[in-house]
Each structure stands twice: as C-alpha cells, then as structure tokens.
Design a protein around this motif. Structure first.
Motif, PDB file in Angstrom:
ATOM      1  N   SER A 198       0.842  -1.200   0.000  1.00 54.17           N
ATOM      2  CA  SER A 198       0.000   0.000   0.000  1.00 54.17           C
ATOM      3  C   SER A 198       0.870   1.240   0.000  1.00 54.17           C
ATOM      4  O   SER A 198       1.958   1.264   0.603  1.00 54.17           O
ATOM      5  CB  SER A 198      -0.904   0.008   1.242  1.00 54.17           C
ATOM      6  OG  SER A 198      -1.581   1.247   1.360  1.00 54.17           O
ATOM      7  N   THR A 199       0.379   2.269  -0.664  1.00 56.53           N
ATOM      8  CA  THR A 199       1.095   3.542  -0.653  1.00 56.53           C
ATOM      9  C   THR A 199       1.095   4.158   0.736  1.00 56.53           C
ATOM     10  O   THR A 199       1.880   5.071   1.016  1.00 56.53           O
ATOM     11  CB  THR A 199       0.457   4.525  -1.643  1.00 56.53           C
ATOM     12  OG1 THR A 199      -0.943   4.667  -1.345  1.00 56.53           O
ATOM     13  CG2 THR A 199       0.618   4.044  -3.075  1.00 56.53           C
ATOM     14  N   SER A 200       0.257   3.651   1.627  1.00 57.97           N
ATOM     15  CA  SER A 200       0.224   4.144   3.005  1.00 57.97           C
ATOM     16  C   SER A 200       1.426   3.666   3.808  1.00 57.97           C
ATOM     17  O   SER A 200       1.707   4.198   4.886  1.00 57.97           O
ATOM     18  CB  SER A 200      -1.059   3.670   3.695  1.00 57.97           C
ATOM     19  OG  SER A 200      -1.039   2.246   3.845  1.00 57.97           O
ATOM     20  N   TRP A 222      -7.415  -0.123   6.013  1.00 60.98           N
ATOM     21  CA  TRP A 222      -6.571   0.606   5.060  1.00 60.98           C
ATOM     22  C   TRP A 222      -6.703   2.116   5.290  1.00 60.98           C
ATOM     23  O   TRP A 222      -7.784   2.610   5.637  1.00 60.98           O
ATOM     24  CB  TRP A 222      -6.985   0.319   3.622  1.00 60.98           C
ATOM     25  CG  TRP A 222      -6.908  -1.114   3.181  1.00 60.98           C
ATOM     26  CD1 TRP A 222      -7.959  -1.951   2.969  1.00 60.98           C
ATOM     27  CD2 TRP A 222      -5.730  -1.859   2.874  1.00 60.98           C
ATOM     28  NE1 TRP A 222      -7.517  -3.181   2.557  1.00 60.98           N
ATOM     29  CE2 TRP A 222      -6.153  -3.155   2.488  1.00 60.98           C
ATOM     30  CE3 TRP A 222      -4.374  -1.576   2.880  1.00 60.98           C
ATOM     31  CZ2 TRP A 222      -5.252  -4.159   2.112  1.00 60.98           C
ATOM     32  CZ3 TRP A 222      -3.472  -2.570   2.511  1.00 60.98           C
ATOM     33  CH2 TRP A 222      -3.907  -3.843   2.142  1.00 60.98           C
ATOM     34  N   SER A 226      -5.631   5.739  -0.123  1.00 64.82           N
ATOM     35  CA  SER A 226      -4.374   5.061  -0.466  1.00 64.82           C
ATOM     36  C   SER A 226      -4.602   4.155  -1.673  1.00 64.82           C
ATOM     37  O   SER A 226      -5.730   3.888  -2.078  1.00 64.82           O
ATOM     38  CB  SER A 226      -3.859   4.241   0.717  1.00 64.82           C
ATOM     39  OG  SER A 226      -4.830   3.289   1.142  1.00 64.82           O
ATOM     40  N   THR A 254      -8.039   1.394  -5.454  1.00 59.52           N
ATOM     41  CA  THR A 254      -7.973   2.596  -4.624  1.00 59.52           C
ATOM     42  C   THR A 254      -8.891   2.443  -3.415  1.00 59.52           C
ATOM     43  O   THR A 254     -10.007   1.942  -3.530  1.00 59.52           O
ATOM     44  CB  THR A 254      -8.403   3.836  -5.429  1.00 59.52           C
ATOM     45  OG1 THR A 254      -7.537   3.965  -6.564  1.00 59.52           O
ATOM     46  CG2 THR A 254      -8.335   5.095  -4.587  1.00 59.52           C
TER      47      THR A 254
END
Length: 424
Positions: A198-200, A222, A226, A254
């Motif tokens: 995840s971009t998180s 989540w 992200s 997304t």
C-alpha cells in the motif's frame, strides 16, 4: 646335416629381406604407408588431402549463427506466460514461425537488433506448439532450428480468483482475498510469489484460512485515499505436487473515504460515520430473538439493486421443506457474510418496526419501497452511499461474533492470530 644348414641360411636371408622391407616402409619420407605401397588405399580425401583440410572446408560452409530455443524440444508442462523465447548468437534472426496444434500462427515480437523473439501474448494451456527458426550469420550463411513443446495442462495447473477487481475503488475494510481452484500444499512457495503493498506504508500480511483461501490485510483498516497493489507472480510456482501456477498479473485498487457504520441491535439504530464523524443515523430492524444477527465487523462484499431471498437457501424452512420466506425483489441488498447475512431495504414490514422491533431472520433491515425506485428511502440512501469494502459493525446482539472466514470478515481476528496464519 648339410641340408639343414642350407635351410637355416635361407630362413636368415628371408628374415633379413622382410626386415629391410619393414624398415624401408617405416622410414619412407614420401607419405603414408599407403603411399609407400603405391596407392591411397581407398581414401576419399584424395592424394595429399588431410582431415584438417576437410574440416576447415566444412566449417567454411556452416553458419556461425547459434540458435537457442526455450523451452527445449519435447518439453512438457511449459509456462503459458513467459516460458518461450528464441535467441541467436553470432547472427540475426530472419524468421520465427510459431504455430499451435491447429496450425494457427502465434504472433510474436522481435527485438530491435533481431537477436531475440518472444510470443506477444499468453499461450493456451494443454496445447502443443511448434517453432521453426531461421537465422543468418555475418557472412550470410543460414542456420535452422525446429522444436516442439506442450504447455501445462489444466490438470497440472492452478489459478487464484481474487477480489477486489483491478481499477476499483473500495472501502477501508476490503481485504485482498484469493481463492485457488486447487488445494495448495506448498503454501510458503505460493505466498512467497504474491505481494500486496500500500502507498500508506502499512504492513500487509497474508493469512491462510484453508488450503484454498489466502487473504491479505493490514493490522488496522486501510488508510483512506491510499492505493493498494497486488502482484501475482505464480507462473511456474509448484503449489502442489506436479501442479503449477500460471498467473503473472498486477492489480491495483484505490481505497476511498473512511466509512464505518455501527449497528446497535439493542438501540435498533445504525450510525454512519465518515472520517470518524457521524453523517447519518438510521432506524433499523435486526434479527429477532429467535434468529439474531451476528456481532462483529462485517465487510460489504456484494451490492444488488434488487435480489431474491429464499429462506431455504440458508436453512430457514417450514415443515414442507419450503423456505420460511421467499421474497423475489428485495431492494438495495448488500451482502455481509457468505452464510446469508445482508443489510437491505425492507418494504414488506410495517414502518413502525424500524427503530422499535427486531424482526428479521438475521439480516439488518432499513425502511424502503418495492421496486427500489425512491432515492429518499433510508435503504436507498445507505445503498447509494456505500462501497464494496465498507465496514458494518454489529454490536449488542445476543448472537456470537461472526467467524473471520464467513465472508470478508478477517477483521474479527486479532493481529497476532492473523500473522500466525501466514506461511512466511
């Protein structure tokens, strides 16, 4: 006695003569033993031609281009994704023809310097392919190679059906869930070939519920807005004895806004929150005392504008074996469990029950109209404002907490137990 003496002298002379012939033959500077005997003894090279000269002449006629085809001729259980490639050394490819069992040509792509070729797309399973290659070296001399191989069969391969879909926008509770079409015995090998990130920056861990289901999630929901990426690198991975993966795929989805709705069965209300702030409170009717609603965190896994609900499909039957209920047009229905728990609109119940009485067979009901055509109804509002992957938390019910594998509900397992189910 005289006769014997003459006889011995004759033998000595003959021996000397033979000895002289042998010496002369061995020391003759004019050529081989055959030359000394007055001929070539049947040699095909011709007088004065050496084997070295023959080899050099043959080499001058042979192309220096070295063709390599992968897989090797006669190979079986070949990958349908990236197991096929043609390369050439000390030359260039002039023609590559690949055909399937029906003789249909397989399209391919040549690199810029014409030293390698690969099929353009994925091959078919259980199919025999033939490849005919022609290459040319720097002197214009040609080389040829012909091979045949068979791709992995359906019997000897497995695939994973995954959710959510590529490119989708989902709620914060949506796990990555993969269901394999065959039991996996080497879970470590398979899980090692799957990556979820995840971009998180959240840590994401896989958990095996059984030999065919593997889910991934972080410790907490989540992070909103992200992007999550799933990479399946299963091609050629042996998931069970003689059974190989065939998937090479990257999926991204997304995560939308953070919406979590809490159903209080005792209070008979549902509070909808986004980003921790309440946006709406809706009267509900949950499961009756005889058929209570599960407690726990449940994820919306499917949405239907209208659907049929028959009690017989989930074990609620009358004495005649027919369903206790059979409603063919339930409006705004959203699945919360595999076993049949939904949150949905209800047009058949009296308006007075919502917020006052729990009357359902375990579902969570909201006031609605037949035909699902009125956007102002509570059932319609919640449907329109919900995403696949949104979380619905049920509390204060007399029933037990829902099982983590009953739907996409792994959030009902603590983080330590979740990580214990990983094969890595």
């Amino acid at each position: 006695m005289k006769t014997d003496s003459k006889r011995r002298r004759g033998l000595v002379a003959a021996s000397a003569l033979l000895g002289g012939v042998l010496v002369l033959t061995a020391c003759n500077d004019g050529g081989t033993a055959a030359d000394a005997a007055g001929g070539d003894a049947g040699s095909s090279q011709g007088p004065g031609t050496s084997q070295k000269q023959v080899d050099e002449a043959a080499a001058q006629k042979t192309s220096q281009a070295r063709i390599e085809v992968s897989p090797k001729d006669g190979a079986s259980n070949v990958s349908i994704n990236n197991g096929t490639k043609v390369t050439v050394g000390e030359g260039t490819l002039t023609e590559v023809a690949m055909t399937d069992a029906e003789g249909t040509a397989v399209a391919g792509e040549m690199n810029a310097d014409k030293t390698s070729w690969t099929p353009s797309g994925r091959l078919k399973r259980s199919t025999t392919y033939k490849i005919a290659v022609t290459a040319q070296d720097g002197e214009g001399r040609t080389a040829h190679e012909n091979t045949s191989f068979t791709t992995v069969s359906e019997t000897n391969s497995f695939i994973g059906y995954f959710t959510p879909e590529d490119g989708s926008t989902v709620g914060v509770g949506m796990p990555v869930s993969i269901n394999f079409n065959k039991p996996i015995t080497d879970k470590k090998a398979v899980q090692s070939a799957i990556e979820v990130s995840s971009t998180s920056g959240q840590e994401v861990v896989g958990h095996w519920f059984n030999a065919q289901r593997l889910d991934f999630r972080p410790d907490q929901y989540w992070a909103e807005n992200s992007t999550v990426t799933l990479k399946l690198k299963l091609d050629g991975v042996e998931g069970a004895d003689g059974v190989y993966g065939v998937q090479e795929k990257t999926v991204t989805f997304t995560v939308g806004r953070n919406q979590v709705s809490t159903v209080d069965v005792a209070a008979k209300t549902m509070t909808v929150q986004r980003g921790g702030k309440t946006v709406k409170t809706i009267p509900i009717s949950a499961g009756s005392p005889a058929t209570p609603t599960y407690n726990g965190q449940m994820v919306i896994s499917e949405k239907f504008t209208e659907t049929r609900m028959n009690g017989a499909t989930v074990g609620f039957t009358d004495d005649d074996g027919k369903g206790e209920y059979d409603i063919k047009d339930v409006p705004h229905a959203m699945r919360l469990s595999t076993s049949g728990t939904f949150i949905h609109g209800n047009y058949w119940g009296a308006r007075s029950v919502f917020g006052n009485v729990n009357t359902s067979h375990g579902c969570v009901g909201l006031a609605d109209v037949k035909g699902a055509g009125d956007k102002n109804q509570p059932g319609a509002w919640f449907y329109d404002n919900s995403l696949i992957g949104d979380v619905v938390v049920v509390k204060n019910s007399k029933d037990k907490t829902i099982a983590p594998d009953n739907g996409l509900n792994g959030w009902n397992m603590n983080w330590a137990d979740w990580k214990a189910g990983s094969a890595l």
